[in-house]
Scaffold this active site. Structure first.
Site, PDB file in Angstrom:
ATOM      1  N   HIS A  94      38.910  36.602  39.629  1.00 42.01           N
ATOM      2  CA  HIS A  94      38.860  36.855  38.185  1.00 42.01           C
ATOM      3  C   HIS A  94      37.593  36.291  37.569  1.00 42.01           C
ATOM      4  O   HIS A  94      37.066  35.262  37.999  1.00 42.01           O
ATOM      5  CB  HIS A  94      40.117  36.347  37.476  1.00 42.01           C
ATOM      6  N   ASP A  96      37.206  35.511  34.176  1.00 38.12           N
ATOM      7  CA  ASP A  96      37.375  34.611  33.042  1.00 38.12           C
ATOM      8  C   ASP A  96      37.591  33.175  33.494  1.00 38.12           C
ATOM      9  O   ASP A  96      38.012  32.903  34.611  1.00 38.12           O
ATOM     10  CB  ASP A  96      38.525  35.070  32.144  1.00 38.12           C
ATOM     11  N   ASP A 131      37.404  27.763  39.972  1.00 44.31           N
ATOM     12  CA  ASP A 131      38.386  28.695  39.404  1.00 44.31           C
ATOM     13  C   ASP A 131      37.708  29.713  38.518  1.00 44.31           C
ATOM     14  O   ASP A 131      37.524  29.489  37.340  1.00 44.31           O
ATOM     15  CB  ASP A 131      39.430  27.885  38.618  1.00 44.31           C
ATOM     16  N   GLU A 165      42.702  36.843  33.525  1.00 41.59           N
ATOM     17  CA  GLU A 165      43.719  36.196  34.362  1.00 41.59           C
ATOM     18  C   GLU A 165      44.274  34.943  33.702  1.00 41.59           C
ATOM     19  O   GLU A 165      45.470  34.660  33.799  1.00 41.59           O
ATOM     20  CB  GLU A 165      43.112  35.845  35.724  1.00 41.59           C
ATOM     21  N   GLU A 166      43.416  34.218  33.007  1.00 35.97           N
ATOM     22  CA  GLU A 166      43.825  32.927  32.457  1.00 35.97           C
ATOM     23  C   GLU A 166      44.798  33.050  31.288  1.00 35.97           C
ATOM     24  O   GLU A 166      45.518  32.109  30.980  1.00 35.97           O
ATOM     25  CB  GLU A 166      42.590  32.125  32.012  1.00 35.97           C
TER      26      GLU A 166
END
Length: 414
Positions: A94, A96, A131, A165-166
């Site tokens: 992802h 974001d 991440d 995603e977050e």
């Protein structure tokens, strides 16, 4: 081409991957709901970066979002053609990131990558470097190890870089599945390098069902000295929170050793402000619960029990209680015997010399959406799990090692 040739390319391109991490981190991809502009700038940079290095089969699936820069939340697909179009391998990361949080807790600028040497070699520090830029960079480096050397994999490889995603994937994988239902095939295999452990020994194949709920309790405001003239919404809401925690835990009490913790959890979390002063009985009270439920229990059964407990509290205090599910996701597991699990286990053993084991998690990942669509997906990576923390870091050797695992998967006959 031999495995040594592919792995050698990965090991020689350390400067390239540090530069990519640095450029990605410079472009904060924070959701508008968290005060950011979305993934537009980061995606445009990555798209051009891939083109410049020979990955030219690119496709954008943009989800409309008026709040975001460019008016969209971009999702990018990079395809590496294979000899046989069957049984495609996807690697999904992802774009974001979350906000950096309290600035004073950072030892450096979160948007500038800092390189340090430590007991485990080079680490890169910055928001997003692990991440999910670790997985993103590993997948890109693995793909370049083939493209740059003219290697055609046995089957197509597709790198998917998703938005949102977050914040729940409404503009990411959830939007893709709803608006492009033919994108994935039932025999596709999807690796999500967005979670793991420092040894790379756990392969996440299942998630607990996820339920986030907002509860609003309405009573009657009064002076703090005259509770008899009002109905204390805060008192009723507090009782409701305790009853839900204890009652749901008792009703849905089975255990499953695949997960840690091995039971369903029902936790009151966020609490909104009610009255601004101490000597007022609040007439409205709002709190939230985060529920992570073993997959054997359908969310509908939990909501039925919530209704029963809610009714008890309403009758006791004379309040009205309304609730709104903010997220509700049920997750079908991937079988521990699935081909993807076995292939990944073999690749991890080959690269890291580590024996893997399947696990379930309480946290939510984009894998749940794919599994529910009938597509085998797993979450795996070798990482220290510093996501969302101040001074987030990634170990450079993990980026390189995970790239080798991914390259190994790309070259596997299936």
């Amino acid at each position: 081409m031999s495995k040594e040739t592919i792995f050698g390319f990965i090991e020689k391109n350390v400067p390239l991957i540090i530069a990519l991490e640095t450029e990605l981190t410079k472009r904060p991809a924070i959701a508008p709901e968290s005060g950011g502009e979305g993934e537009w700038e980061k995606c445009r940079f990555l798209e051009q970066w891939l083109k410049d290095r020979g990955i030219t089969a690119l496709e954008r699936l943009d989800a409309p979002d008026k709040q975001a820069k460019g008016g969209v939340r971009p999702n990018l697909i990079a395809t590496i053609p294979g000899k046989n179009d069957a049984k495609r391998l996807w690697i999904m990361s992802h774009l974001d990131v979350v906000p950096p949080g309290e600035a004073s807790l950072w030892k450096s600028d979160p948007w500038q990558v800092v390189q340090q040497e430590g007991p485990r070699g080079t680490v890169l520090i910055g928001r997003g470097v692990e991440d999910n830029q670790q997985g993103l960079c590993s997948s890109v480096l693995a793909a370049l190890s083939l493209i740059s050397q003219g290697i055609t994999p046995p089957h197509p490889v597709k790198l998917l870089f998703v938005a949102d995603e977050e914040m729940g994937s409404a503009y990411g994988i959830d939007w893709i599945l709803k608006n492009h239902p033919g994108l994935f095939r039932g025999d596709d295999m999807i690796l999500i390098p967005d979670g793991g452990d420092p040894r790379g020994e756990t392969i996440e194949i299942a998630e607990k069902n996820l339920l986030w709920v907002r509860f609003t309790t309405t009573g009657s405001q009064a002076h703090g000295s005259r509770p008899d003239q009002g109905i204390n919404a805060h008192l009723a809401g507090a009782d409701l929170a305790v009853r839900l925690h204890e009652g749901l835990s008792k009703q849905f009490s089975e255990r499953d050793p695949l997960f840690e913790p091995d039971y369903s959890t029902f936790q009151p979390t966020k609490k909104e402000a009610n009255v601004p002063n101490i000597n007022t009985i609040p007439g409205e009270d709002v709190f939230y619960m985060d529920m992570r439920i073993l997959p054997r229990y359908p969310i509908k059964a939990v909501l039925t029990e919530i209704d029963r407990i809610k009714g008890e509290v309403e009758a006791k205090y004379g309040v009205k209680i309304a609730y709104t599910p903010l997220q509700s996701v049920e997750s079908r597991p991937t079988s521990p015997e699935a081909p993807l699990v076995k292939l990944l286990s073999g690749a991890v053993r080959e690269v890291y010399g580590v024996e893997t084991r399947p696990i379930g998690i309480g946290g939510g990942t984009v894998g749940a959406y794919l599994r529910n669509a009938g597509i085998d997906s797993v979450v795996w990576g070798r990482m220290d799990d510093t996501a969302h923390q101040p001074n987030e870091y990634t170990v450079l050797e993990n980026i390189l090692g995970d790239a080798k695992v991914m390259a190994f998967l790309m070259m596997e006959e299936r």
